[in-house]
Design a protein around this motif. Sequence first.
Motif, PDB file in Angstrom:
ATOM      1  N   ARG A 105      13.813   7.913 -13.182  1.00 52.82           N
ATOM      2  CA  ARG A 105      13.215   6.164 -14.103  1.00 52.82           C
ATOM      3  C   ARG A 105      13.812   5.147 -12.874  1.00 52.82           C
ATOM      4  O   ARG A 105      13.612   4.060 -13.143  1.00 52.82           O
ATOM      5  N   ASP A 106      14.757   5.309 -12.314  1.00 56.14           N
ATOM      6  CA  ASP A 106      15.518   4.108 -11.365  1.00 56.14           C
ATOM      7  C   ASP A 106      14.711   4.187 -10.334  1.00 56.14           C
ATOM      8  O   ASP A 106      14.577   2.766 -10.072  1.00 56.14           O
ATOM      9  N   ASP A 107      14.351   4.948  -9.382  1.00 59.37           N
ATOM     10  CA  ASP A 107      13.195   5.027  -8.267  1.00 59.37           C
ATOM     11  C   ASP A 107      12.436   3.965  -8.583  1.00 59.37           C
ATOM     12  O   ASP A 107      11.879   3.118  -8.126  1.00 59.37           O
ATOM     13  N   TYR A 108      11.596   4.265  -9.576  1.00 59.65           N
ATOM     14  CA  TYR A 108      10.558   3.593 -10.401  1.00 59.65           C
ATOM     15  C   TYR A 108      10.670   2.236 -10.906  1.00 59.65           C
ATOM     16  O   TYR A 108       9.180   1.644 -11.521  1.00 59.65           O
ATOM     17  N   ARG A 109      12.067   1.356 -11.705  1.00 57.71           N
ATOM     18  CA  ARG A 109      11.946   0.479 -12.581  1.00 57.71           C
ATOM     19  C   ARG A 109      11.172  -0.439 -12.278  1.00 57.71           C
ATOM     20  O   ARG A 109      10.461  -1.248 -11.732  1.00 57.71           O
ATOM     21  N   GLU A 110      11.441  -0.381 -10.506  1.00 59.93           N
ATOM     22  CA  GLU A 110      11.059  -2.493  -9.952  1.00 59.93           C
ATOM     23  C   GLU A 110       9.391  -1.859  -9.684  1.00 59.93           C
ATOM     24  O   GLU A 110       8.608  -3.097  -9.995  1.00 59.93           O
ATOM     25  N   GLU A 111       9.277  -0.729  -9.663  1.00 63.81           N
ATOM     26  CA  GLU A 111       7.846  -1.135  -9.218  1.00 63.81           C
ATOM     27  C   GLU A 111       6.517  -0.771 -10.261  1.00 63.81           C
ATOM     28  O   GLU A 111       5.584  -1.371 -10.284  1.00 63.81           O
ATOM     29  N   VAL A 112       7.612  -0.226 -12.055  1.00 61.29           N
ATOM     30  CA  VAL A 112       6.513  -0.798 -12.968  1.00 61.29           C
ATOM     31  C   VAL A 112       6.492  -2.089 -12.992  1.00 61.29           C
ATOM     32  O   VAL A 112       5.623  -2.737 -13.564  1.00 61.29           O
ATOM     33  N   ALA A 113       7.793  -2.710 -12.881  1.00 61.57           N
ATOM     34  CA  ALA A 113       7.582  -4.415 -12.782  1.00 61.57           C
ATOM     35  C   ALA A 113       7.282  -5.159 -12.120  1.00 61.57           C
ATOM     36  O   ALA A 113       6.338  -5.892 -12.882  1.00 61.57           O
ATOM     37  N   ASN A 114       6.827  -4.275 -11.614  1.00 65.07           N
ATOM     38  CA  ASN A 114       5.990  -4.649  -9.665  1.00 65.07           C
ATOM     39  C   ASN A 114       4.226  -4.904 -10.799  1.00 65.07           C
ATOM     40  O   ASN A 114       3.855  -5.754 -10.949  1.00 65.07           O
ATOM     41  N   LEU A 115       4.302  -3.570 -11.290  1.00 65.98           N
ATOM     42  CA  LEU A 115       2.777  -3.498 -11.681  1.00 65.98           C
ATOM     43  C   LEU A 115       2.352  -4.908 -12.693  1.00 65.98           C
ATOM     44  O   LEU A 115       1.379  -4.780 -13.097  1.00 65.98           O
TER      45      LEU A 115
END
Length: 323
Positions: free
Chosen positions: A302-312
Motif C-alpha cells: 500500500r505504501d509502495d503504490y500510494r504515490e502511483e495511485v495519486a498520480n493516476l
Amino acid sequence: METDRLAILGSYPKYITVMTKIKYVIIGGISKAGTTSLFEYLVNHPQVSGSSIKQTNFFLDKDLQCKLKLKSLYDYNVGLEAFLKFFPFAKENTLRVEATPDYLYSPNTPKRLREFFDLYPGKVVFILRDPVTRFTSFFYYGKQQGLIPQEMSLLDFYQESKSYMEDFNPCLMAYKTGFYCKHINKYLETLGTDRVLVLCFEDMKRNPHEFMSTLSTNLSIDSSFYATYNFQIKNSTTQVRSQYLGEIYMGLRAWYFQNFYKSKAGILTARLLRSTISRFYRWVNHAPLKKNLEYEILSRLRDDYREEVANLESLLGRNLPWK
C-alpha cells in the motif's frame, strides 16, 4: 423504398440496430483484473461479436510475444487488416471485441492501434485493479500456473518480484506492472481521450449491472440487455492439484491453438473441447483456493503504490475505488 427499409429494420430482434460502420473494442489490460469476465459479458450481447480467441495478442510487440510466449496466429507486419481474420463468425453490423491484457505494457501497441482505428473506428478499454489486491492475486496465480514454487511465501514473492527486472515471467512482473500511470498516459497521448476508456475491476465486482449498463451506453449498444443478465466470474484463480497434469494440459491447448485455430472447423472443434474436456480437466485438477495473506506485506505494498495511485487519479481526473 423508405417504407420497405423501415419494415426490414422493424423485423430485427429488439436489441439489434444497424450501424453505419463496424466498430472494434480492444480490451487492452490488465491481467488478473476481470478481462475474461468483461469479454464474456460483452460477447454475450446480441449487438457484439467476439474474436475467435479471446486473447489474440495481435497488436502486441513481437519481442513481448516471444518473451511471454504469447505468439499471435496472425502477423501485423503483413498488414493490420490481418486482425479481421480473428472474426470468422462475426455477425453483420455488430461491435467486434477482443481482449489481450498485456497491451497496456507494450511500447509500440498504442501507435499500432491508432493506425488500426484510423482504418476501422474503435476504442481501447482498460480495466484496472487495485495494485495491492492484484499483486496478491498474481501470487496465487503463479502457484496455479507453476510460475513460482508452491512453498514460496508472500514475503519472498514480494522481495523477488520487486527486484525482478526481466520480461519472461508474467507472475514475477506483478510488482512493476502495478504501476499503470505512465502506460495509460501514453495511450491517452497517442490515441486521444475519445479512443481510450479506463474502468475499474472493483466497480464491476461491486455492481456488475450498473457497470455494464454504463459501459453499454459508452459503446452505443443497448444497455437493457444487462437488466436481467446472470453475471458469473470467469477465469478465477484456483489451486492446482497436479502441476504436471496442468503443464500437459496447457501445452496441448497452446499446440491446438497454433495449429488448428485458423480454420472455422478448428475453432468450432475447440469450442466443443472447451465445453467437455476443459471442463472435465478443471473438475479433476482444480480445487478451491486457500488464502493465507501476510498483512505486513499488504501494508508495504500500500505504501509502495500510494504515490502511483495519486498520480493516476490526477491523470484521470477522478477518485479510484481503492482503499
